[in-house]
Structures are given as C-alpha cells and as structure tokens.
Design a protein around this motif. Structure first.
Motif, mmCIF file in Angstrom:
data_model
loop_
_atom_site.group_PDB
_atom_site.id
_atom_site.type_symbol
_atom_site.label_atom_id
_atom_site.label_comp_id
_atom_site.label_asym_id
_atom_site.label_seq_id
_atom_site.Cartn_x
_atom_site.Cartn_y
_atom_site.Cartn_z
ATOM 1 N N GLY A 1 -1.271 -8.146 1.285
ATOM 2 C CA GLY A 1 -1.888 -8.782 0.089
ATOM 3 C C GLY A 1 -1.361 -8.221 -1.204
ATOM 4 N N CYS A 2 0.023 -7.648 -1.211
ATOM 5 C CA CYS A 2 0.590 -7.066 -2.413
ATOM 6 C C CYS A 2 0.774 -8.413 -3.477
ATOM 7 C CB CYS A 2 1.867 -6.419 -2.348
ATOM 8 S SG CYS A 2 2.498 -5.833 -3.641
ATOM 9 N N GLY A 3 0.320 -8.352 -4.602
ATOM 10 C CA GLY A 3 0.429 -9.295 -5.646
ATOM 11 C C GLY A 3 1.731 -9.480 -6.294
ATOM 12 N N ALA A 4 2.720 -8.647 -6.212
ATOM 13 C CA ALA A 4 3.869 -8.583 -6.924
ATOM 14 C C ALA A 4 5.043 -9.234 -5.998
ATOM 15 C CB ALA A 4 4.260 -7.096 -7.188
ATOM 16 N N VAL A 5 6.225 -9.686 -6.731
ATOM 17 C CA VAL A 5 7.372 -9.811 -5.791
ATOM 18 C C VAL A 5 7.989 -8.515 -5.556
ATOM 19 C CG1 VAL A 5 9.423 -10.878 -5.844
ATOM 20 C CG2 VAL A 5 7.679 -12.172 -6.792
ATOM 21 N N VAL A 6 8.521 -8.302 -4.250
ATOM 22 C CA VAL A 6 8.887 -7.044 -3.735
ATOM 23 C C VAL A 6 10.312 -7.027 -3.557
ATOM 24 C CG1 VAL A 6 8.746 -5.163 -2.186
ATOM 25 C CG2 VAL A 6 6.478 -6.339 -2.968
ATOM 26 N N ARG B 1 4.727 -7.409 -12.000
ATOM 27 C CA ARG B 1 5.332 -8.724 -11.537
ATOM 28 C C ARG B 1 6.344 -8.305 -10.529
ATOM 29 N NH1 ARG B 1 9.292 -11.993 -15.508
ATOM 30 N NH2 ARG B 1 9.573 -13.778 -14.593
ATOM 31 N N LEU B 2 6.939 -7.487 -10.817
ATOM 32 C CA LEU B 2 8.250 -7.095 -9.523
ATOM 33 C C LEU B 2 8.009 -5.453 -9.502
ATOM 34 C CD1 LEU B 2 10.761 -7.818 -8.339
ATOM 35 C CD2 LEU B 2 12.001 -7.086 -10.539
ATOM 36 N N VAL B 3 8.107 -5.257 -7.941
ATOM 37 C CA VAL B 3 8.112 -3.930 -7.522
ATOM 38 C C VAL B 3 9.409 -3.798 -6.590
ATOM 39 C CG1 VAL B 3 6.944 -2.329 -5.891
ATOM 40 C CG2 VAL B 3 5.643 -3.861 -7.355
ATOM 41 N N VAL B 4 10.140 -2.734 -7.316
ATOM 42 C CA VAL B 4 11.342 -2.465 -6.372
ATOM 43 C C VAL B 4 11.010 -0.899 -5.663
ATOM 44 C CG1 VAL B 4 13.820 -1.666 -6.518
ATOM 45 C CG2 VAL B 4 12.766 -3.378 -8.215
ATOM 46 N N THR B 5 11.291 -1.210 -4.531
ATOM 47 C CA THR B 5 10.729 0.010 -3.563
ATOM 48 C C THR B 5 11.323 0.286 -2.192
ATOM 49 O OG1 THR B 5 8.775 1.278 -2.628
ATOM 50 C CG2 THR B 5 8.509 -1.156 -2.645
ATOM 51 N N ARG B 6 11.320 1.346 -1.483
ATOM 52 C CA ARG B 6 11.906 1.255 -0.349
ATOM 53 C C ARG B 6 10.448 1.809 0.783
ATOM 54 N NH1 ARG B 6 16.255 3.826 0.607
ATOM 55 N NH2 ARG B 6 17.109 4.030 -1.496
ATOM 56 N N PHE B 7 9.357 2.029 0.306
ATOM 57 C CA PHE B 7 8.172 2.202 0.978
ATOM 58 C C PHE B 7 7.517 0.910 1.549
ATOM 59 C CE2 PHE B 7 8.347 5.488 -2.290
ATOM 60 C CZ PHE B 7 8.661 6.543 -1.454
ATOM 61 N N ALA B 8 6.806 0.996 2.548
ATOM 62 C CA ALA B 8 6.090 0.203 3.120
ATOM 63 C C ALA B 8 5.078 -0.537 2.270
ATOM 64 C CB ALA B 8 5.465 0.404 4.536
ATOM 65 N N VAL B 9 5.311 -1.910 1.944
ATOM 66 C CA VAL B 9 4.289 -2.513 1.020
ATOM 67 C C VAL B 9 2.788 -2.920 1.738
ATOM 68 C CG1 VAL B 9 4.016 -4.370 -0.581
ATOM 69 C CG2 VAL B 9 6.302 -3.353 -0.495
ATOM 70 N N PRO B 10 1.850 -2.578 1.032
ATOM 71 C CA PRO B 10 0.543 -3.121 1.811
ATOM 72 C C PRO B 10 0.329 -4.436 1.891
ATOM 73 C CG PRO B 10 -0.039 -2.068 -0.235
ATOM 74 C CD PRO B 10 1.566 -1.884 -0.042
ATOM 75 N N GLY C 1 10.233 -12.096 -20.076
ATOM 76 C CA GLY C 1 9.740 -13.283 -19.475
ATOM 77 C C GLY C 1 8.583 -13.222 -19.140
ATOM 78 N N GLY C 2 7.838 -11.688 -19.387
ATOM 79 C CA GLY C 2 6.463 -11.325 -19.196
ATOM 80 C C GLY C 2 6.421 -10.451 -17.999
ATOM 81 N N GLY C 3 5.326 -9.738 -17.956
ATOM 82 C CA GLY C 3 5.018 -8.975 -16.684
ATOM 83 C C GLY C 3 5.700 -7.723 -16.846
ATOM 84 N N ARG C 4 5.510 -6.762 -15.864
ATOM 85 C CA ARG C 4 6.202 -5.485 -15.748
ATOM 86 C C ARG C 4 6.968 -5.404 -14.532
ATOM 87 N NH1 ARG C 4 2.972 -0.390 -16.170
ATOM 88 N NH2 ARG C 4 1.996 -1.243 -14.391
ATOM 89 N N ILE C 5 7.921 -4.342 -14.468
ATOM 90 C CA ILE C 5 8.849 -4.077 -13.254
ATOM 91 C C ILE C 5 8.248 -2.494 -12.829
ATOM 92 C CG2 ILE C 5 10.802 -3.386 -14.563
ATOM 93 C CD1 ILE C 5 12.444 -3.668 -12.153
ATOM 94 N N ALA C 6 8.090 -2.318 -11.700
ATOM 95 C CA ALA C 6 7.566 -0.878 -11.106
ATOM 96 C C ALA C 6 8.454 -0.229 -10.079
ATOM 97 C CB ALA C 6 6.143 -0.710 -10.846
ATOM 98 N N GLN D 1 10.329 -10.239 -0.939
ATOM 99 C CA GLN D 1 8.990 -10.758 -0.368
ATOM 100 C C GLN D 1 8.244 -11.050 -1.428
ATOM 101 O OE1 GLN D 1 9.235 -6.416 1.867
ATOM 102 N NE2 GLN D 1 7.179 -7.324 2.279
ATOM 103 N N GLY D 2 7.533 -12.111 -1.280
ATOM 104 C CA GLY D 2 6.629 -12.923 -2.271
ATOM 105 C C GLY D 2 5.421 -12.349 -2.154
ATOM 106 N N PRO D 3 4.697 -12.633 -3.167
ATOM 107 C CA PRO D 3 3.099 -12.389 -3.216
ATOM 108 C C PRO D 3 2.372 -12.537 -1.995
ATOM 109 C CG PRO D 3 3.874 -13.629 -5.259
ATOM 110 C CD PRO D 3 4.995 -13.764 -4.324
ATOM 111 N N HIS D 4 1.607 -11.461 -1.478
ATOM 112 C CA HIS D 4 0.653 -11.740 -0.416
ATOM 113 C C HIS D 4 1.500 -11.799 1.033
ATOM 114 C CE1 HIS D 4 -2.136 -12.858 -3.274
ATOM 115 N NE2 HIS D 4 -1.574 -13.721 -3.839
ATOM 116 N N ALA D 5 2.620 -11.397 0.784
ATOM 117 C CA ALA D 5 3.573 -11.419 2.153
ATOM 118 C C ALA D 5 3.483 -9.825 2.495
ATOM 119 C CB ALA D 5 5.084 -11.653 1.869
ATOM 120 N N ALA D 6 3.257 -9.702 3.910
ATOM 121 C CA ALA D 6 3.133 -8.602 4.574
ATOM 122 C C ALA D 6 4.418 -8.025 4.847
ATOM 123 C CB ALA D 6 2.378 -8.452 6.045
#
Length: 754
Positions: A672-677, A661-670, A640-645, A726-731
């Motif tokens: 203004g993150c533009g990806a879905v976390v 497009r999608l970030v899978v992580t256990r670290f604190a996201v900065p 469907g497009g984009g990348r997973i990291a 967490q959606g885009p731009h969510a702290a």
C-alpha cells in the motif's frame, strides 16, 4: 563493363548531353549520379569505405544484447569473404558482398579480441585482502601511486579471483616495475558507467586485462613471489631504460618543465602539476603530452630529413641509389625504437602503424600522404584493437587526420597548377601551406573535426585550441623536439646535459604560452550530453564529405547537419543513481541537480553535472541546498511537485511512502505504499539508473541490458531480478536488503581516456 570504361562512357555521354537540350527528370538525374558513382569507383574511393564497413561490424558486436558465438562470427566472416572472391567478376555483386564481408570481419575481429583477452573479473566488493604479486606498472601522481599488479596469490581469494588488478595508494610506494611485493588491498569490480549511455570503464578494464580495482591499505612491503613471468620481466627491463632517460632529463631540467620534457620522450607524465595539465587542456595543447601521431610523425620526419640530407651530400649515393627509401627505412627503425621507449601504449601503437604505412609507401615509391594510406592504417588498428573504435583517442585522431588529408588533397592540385606563376595565387597558396598561416589552418581544420568527439566524450569544448597550437606547437615542433633527439644522440658521449638544458628553455616558453592562453576568459564551454546515434550519423557524413571526390560528397553535408540537430538528449532526467546505488541525485524545483544521498561518489556527480552542461564542481555546497538529512534518511522537494525520499533505515519507509512522491530505497517496501519506488535492490542487474517523468508516465533507463550479459560486466546475482520501478499501491516481493558497505576511495582516473 569495367568501371573505367563505364566511367569514360558515362562522362562522354554527359559531355555530349551538355551541348544539346538539357534533359529533365529522373533520367537525367540518374545518369548524372551514375556518372559520378562510376568516377568514384574508377578513382578507387570504394576502398576508403572498407574501414567504415568494418567499423559497422564492430559496433554491431558491441551493441549485441548478449555475447555472440565466436565460432558463428568467424564462420560467417569466412563465408562472406569466400563469396566475395567467387563473385569478383560480377562487379556490382562483388562490391556489395565485399562490404558485407568487411562488416562480418569487423564483427569477428571484435569477438576474437574479446575471447583472446578473457580473464577473471571480480564479482563483488571485498573486505581487506593480502596480495602477493609482481609489479607490472607504476604510475606516479601528485596524490600517490597507481600500481598494476600481476597477482600470484590472494588470501581469502574471491571466486573468481582476478589475476591482474589495478590499485591506488594515497602515498608514494617507492616500488619499481618487476618487484615482488606483498600488500593489503580492498578490491571492487571495475567501475560501471556513471549513468546509462556514458563511458563504460568496465569494458576498458576488460580489454586492458585487469579484473579488479581498489586501494592499498598500509605500506607496500617487499615480498617473494617466485619466478618472474616473462611479460613482467620484459616490462621491467624496458621500464629501467625509460627510468634512466627520465632521470637524465629531470636532472638537467628541474620542475614542471622537466616533467613535460620527460613526457615528450618517455611518455611518463609523473610530476606534471594538475593545474598545468588543466591549462594545457584549456589551451588545446594537451595532446602534445600524448605520445601519438604528433610526436611519432615529428620524430620520423626529423630522422628522415637528417638521413636524406646527409646522403644527398654524398654524390655517389645520391645519384646511384634510392636515398629517399634508405632514409625512410632508418626513420621507421627510429620510430619503432621510440614506440618501445615510450611504453607502447595503445595510442602510440596506433600512431606507429600509421607512420609505418606512410614510410613503407615512401620506400615503395607510393604516395605517402593519401586517404588510402589512412584507410590502411585504420584497417590495421581495427584488426589489432577493435575496441579502440569506441574510445575518444581513435575517433579524434582519425577524424583530425582525415580532415587534414582531405583538405590537403583538395587544395594541393589547384595550388600546384598555378605554382609556375611568379606572383600567382598558386604560389601564394603554396607559401601559405608551408608557413604560419598553414599551421593555423591545419589547427583550425583538426580542431573543427575533433570538436564533436570532444564534446561527446568530455562534455567540454576549448575555444582557444587554434591559438594555443599556433603559438605553442611550433616551440615544441621546431625547437624542443629536435633538441631532445639531439640530446639522446649525444648522451653516449656525455654532451647531452647542455642540450637538455637548452630544450628546457623552450619548454619554459611553451609553459608560459599555455598559461597565458588558458587565462583568456570564456575559453571553456561545457556541452550537455549528446546522443551516440547522432555522433554516428555525423561521423558518416564527415567520411562522405572527406573521402568522396565528386559532387556525391555533398550527400554527407545533410548527415552532418542531422547529427548536429539530433545531438541534444532532450528533457533531462528527474533522478539519477550510480552503479553502486550509493549516490542519488534529483532535480530540484529550480531545475538543477541536488545530491540527495549522504554518501556517494564525487566522480559520478561530476559526470552527471557535465552531462547537463552544469559548470558546478561536485564538491560545491550548492548541491545540498534544500536537502534535509537525519539519521533515518534524506529528502528534498522535486521539480514538478512532491518530494523525493532516500531512507537509510526501514523505519522511515512508512512516512516516506505517505509523504513522498518518489522513494529511492533498497529496503522492502510495505504494502500500500503511495509513492513511486525506485528499487535499488535491482542495481546488481541494471547498473546505474536514470529516471524520467514525461507525459504522466515514469521511464527508467539502465546502464546494462538486463536481458543478457557481456564478459566485461560483473556477473549478476543468482535468482530473478526484482522490479526496478514499483507504482503506487504495488507490493514489494523482495526480501529486505542490508545497506551497502562503506564507500571505497574513488579512482581519480575513472574518466574516458584522452
């Protein structure tokens, strides 16, 4: 009006109406349905649905989002049963209240069983611990041993400390049941489901009584653990008897054939090569290794036939006494001894209950092979072990038996009505029932009834089960098992080894048949994951078709069809995360799964592949195609497009938030993150995760209900659960979390029990 009188009156009315102008409309339909319903009640078919109602109560208990109150469950069951007794003279109300009481009884039985087996469960993975314990059980495998230990002490004991654990070793330990040992282990809580909706191994561990699993580091040493508990001592003495039988069999029958011959008697499957196990599964004969209904019925039938035939040779006994009842009693005693010798596993206990009900029916001159007998056996099993309802063993064994008895009950009267004809169709049917074609029909009916459950639990259907059982089962049934029983009887006299050797020839023939059938192409079909609700609807339809005797039974046919049509899970997920948060898989642009994480569980990946109907093995290199990893993390293109990291270091988050497009992580996201976390810090609350993207929205499924807890789930951390998605731009409010500890070796038995 009593059911019999009402049934006769309605039936008479229907016959009278048949000779006049047919009535049309709802009145005629209602009269006909009422007549059929009255006949069902007159024939006692309502009793057959008591296990169904009780099963509904058990399912309600296990589906509860939080642990119910045991006192409330018991009080409601007592109140419902009392009300049903009070209303017994009001037939309709009493029938409805009895159904409610059965549901309440199932709910209370499950709650009581959960409280009865309560024990500590490890909260989190540990470092190396020194354990002093007694050995409760030993399972020998090709890859090492698996030990069940009754813990006496733990160094640096976690809170809560488990009192029973199950650990594996990659080498032979040489220990025996009942031995006191000291060993170094690393423990973890029992495994969560590999994905939401899949089999819950932690629930199995809870009811099996152990609170942690793990692996052994170094050697197992003899120790001193004080006075042996009575349960361990009893197991040790029983295991000594079983081991003596195993040694006797394997000394006479070497190799894999000896291991199979041993499994048929003691239930020990040590020494059977995994390749042969797979061949038996492919040929549909793996059930022969399980000490269950097949073996228990065979042993009981052989002993019953031998004793009754022997007593028939003595006229003074055969003509004056109930030789059949005596034979049934002896068969029940021998079946009980077989239960004990075989290890008394849950499946064997279930089979013994069914056989005991049948033999007691023979002793009381009641029909033995009836649907009522099966219902009584199901009620007994559900009362003793309500959790078994959720397992494939219970579902498949009762589905097969229900189908076989229903077929027998339906065809036998017609055959017996024509049995006096010298060459009539009834005589032919009777001959077929007792011949090879009867065995083939039985195998087909049983395979057809169990296929939906095998597909749901194992994502696999073996197409050659009928052929495998038709060719292989008679060898075990009519040759090997009678010889093994004879050998056990001759053992005290020293003449058993020649008989064991002869039985070994039969096992050799069985192995050759199994390997030949397994070699046929196209026999194994991988089935995608199915919905549990669809299996429930299908099961209800099967029960209606098999248990009812009037045309009302065909109400079940649309339910079976609806269950089959609703079985597919729909659109596959975009990403999956296991219950530890260490294994991540995502859907590549070609529509297949790829493993994006560097480390992970092959078992979880294999379960995910099977759930999609993917025939690949978890170790195949194709699962890494298109995945790029470096010291900072892994990434790949998404369907469907984009990348997973999947970042492995916080320094990678800035780039991943900008490019993925999608970030899978256990670290604190900065900010203004533009990806879905997908936030792995929530894993201790949620368990395994499944992520879908449909109609422009993201949907997350969790393995556990995050609003409540059950006793078999590891306790979540204290504090509030962080957001899962967490959606885009969510702290991201949560603090940075450290990466998980290094992986532990996987348990090779982490699969639904067969």
């Amino acid at each position: 009006m009593r059911p019999r009188a009402r049934a006769l009156a309605i039936a008479a009315g229907l016959r009278a109406a048949a000779g006049t102008r047919p009535r049309l409309g709802l009145e005629a339909i209602g009269a006909r349905l009422s007549g059929w319903w009255a006949l069902e009640l007159e024939r006692g078919r309502a009793f057959l649905f008591l296990p169904v109602a009780m099963s509904a109560g058990i399912l309600l208990y296990f589906a509860a989002p939080d642990e119910p109150s045991l006192a409330a469950a018991i009080l409601f069951a007592v109140a419902a049963a009392t009300t049903a007794i009070v209303l017994r003279r009001h037939h309709g109300a009493a029938l409805a209240m009895t159904a409610i009481a059965a549901v309440a009884l199932g709910f209370a039985a499950a709650a009581t069983r959960t409280a009865w087996v309560a024990h500590p469960v490890l909260r989190s993975e540990t470092q190396s611990l020194t354990v002093s314990a007694w050995v409760e059980a030993v399972e020998r495998r090709e890859s090492g041993d698996r030990l069940t230990l009754r813990v006496r002490s733990l160094t640096s004991a976690p809170d809560p400390a488990p009192d029973r654990i199950r650990v594996t070793s990659r080498t032979a330990t040489g220990v025996t049941t009942g031995q006191a040992v000291v060993l170094t282990v690393r423990l973890r809580p029992p495994a969560d489901p590999a994905a939401p909706g899949q089999y819950d191994f932690s629930r199995d561990a809870w009811f099996a009584g152990y609170g942690a699993t793990g692996f052994i580091i170094g050697q197992v040493r003899a120790g001193e653990a004080g006075e042996m508990p009575f349960g361990v001592m009893l197991r040790a003495r029983l295991d000594a008897v079983r081991q003596a039988i195993s040694d006797r069999i394997r000394s006479a029958i070497p190799g894999a054939s000896g291991a199979i011959a041993d499994a048929l008697v003691t239930g020990k499957r040590d020494g059977i090569p995994e390749g042969l196990n797979e061949a038996m599964r492919a040929a549909g004969t793996y059930h022969i290794l399980s000490i269950s209904g097949f073996h228990m019925a065979l042993v009981a039938a052989l002993i019953f036939g031998i004793v009754r035939g022997g007593l028939a040779l003595v006229p003074s006994i055969a003509l004056r006494h109930r030789a059949k009842a005596w034979a049934a009693f002896v068969a029940l005693v021998v079946a009980t001894i077989y239960l004990v010798i075989s290890g008394a596993e849950v499946a064997t206990q279930r089979s013994w209950i069914m056989i005991a009900v049948v033999l007691l029916g023979v002793m009381l001159d009641r029909g033995a092979l009836t649907l009522r007998t099966l219902a009584i056996a199901a009620l007994a099993v559900l009362l003793v072990a309500p959790e078994s309802l959720l397992g494939p063993s219970f579902q498949m064994s009762f589905a097969a038996t229900l189908a076989l008895i229903a077929g027998y009950v339906s065809l036998r009267p017609f055959a017996e009505a024509h049995a006096d004809a010298p060459a009539g169709i009834g005589r032919m049917l009777l001959m077929v029932t007792n011949g090879v074609a009867g065995l083939a029909t039985s195998s087909f009916v049983a395979s057809l009834a169990t296929t939906p459950y095998a597909a749901h639990h194992f994502n696999t259907v073996h197409l050659y089960g009928v052929a495998g059982n038709l060719l292989g089962a008679p060898v075990i049934e009519f040759f090997v098992m009678p010889l093994e029983i004879l050998a056990l009887m001759l053992w005290p006299f020293g003449w058993d080894k020649p008989v064991w050797a002869l039985a070994g020839l039969g096992v050799d023939l069985f192995v050759r048949i199994v390997e030949w059938v397994a070699s046929w192409p196209g026999g194994k079909v991988i089935v995608p994951e199915t919905r549990p609700s669809a299996l429930l609807v299908l099961s209800l339809g099967l029960v209606l078709v098999a248990a009812l005797s009037t045309p009302l039974r065909w109400i079940g046919a649309p339910l079976v069809l609806a269950g089959l049509l609703a079985a597919p899970h729909g659109r596959p997920p975009l990403a999956l995360v296991d219950g530890d948060g260490t294994t991540v898989a995502a859907r590549a642009p070609d529509g297949t799964l790829r493993v994006v994480s560097r480390r992970g569980s092959r078992f979880a990946v294999q379960r995910w592949l099977l759930a999609e109907g993917d025939r690949r093995n978890a170790a195949e290199e194709s699962l890494q195609l298109g995945v790029r990893c470096d010291s900072l993390g892994c990434a790949m293109p998404l369907a469907g497009g984009g990348r997973i990291a999947v970042p492995l270091h916080p320094d990678a988050l800035a780039d991943d938030c900008r490019e993925a497009r999608l970030v899978v992580t256990r670290f604190a996201v900065p900010d203004g993150c533009g990806a879905v976390v997908l936030n792995l810090a929530a894993i201790p609350w949620t368990g395994a995760l499944r992520l879908r993207h449909e109609a422009g929205s993201w949907q997350v499924e969790t393995a556990r209900l995050t609003s409540g807890t059950r006793p078999w789930h590891r306790a979540p951390p204290t504090g509030a659960m962080p957001p899962v998605l967490q959606g885009p731009h969510a702290a991201s409010p949560q603090a940075p979390a450290p990466p998980p500890a290094p992986d532990m070796p996987e348990e090779s038995d982490a699969e639904p029990p067969r």
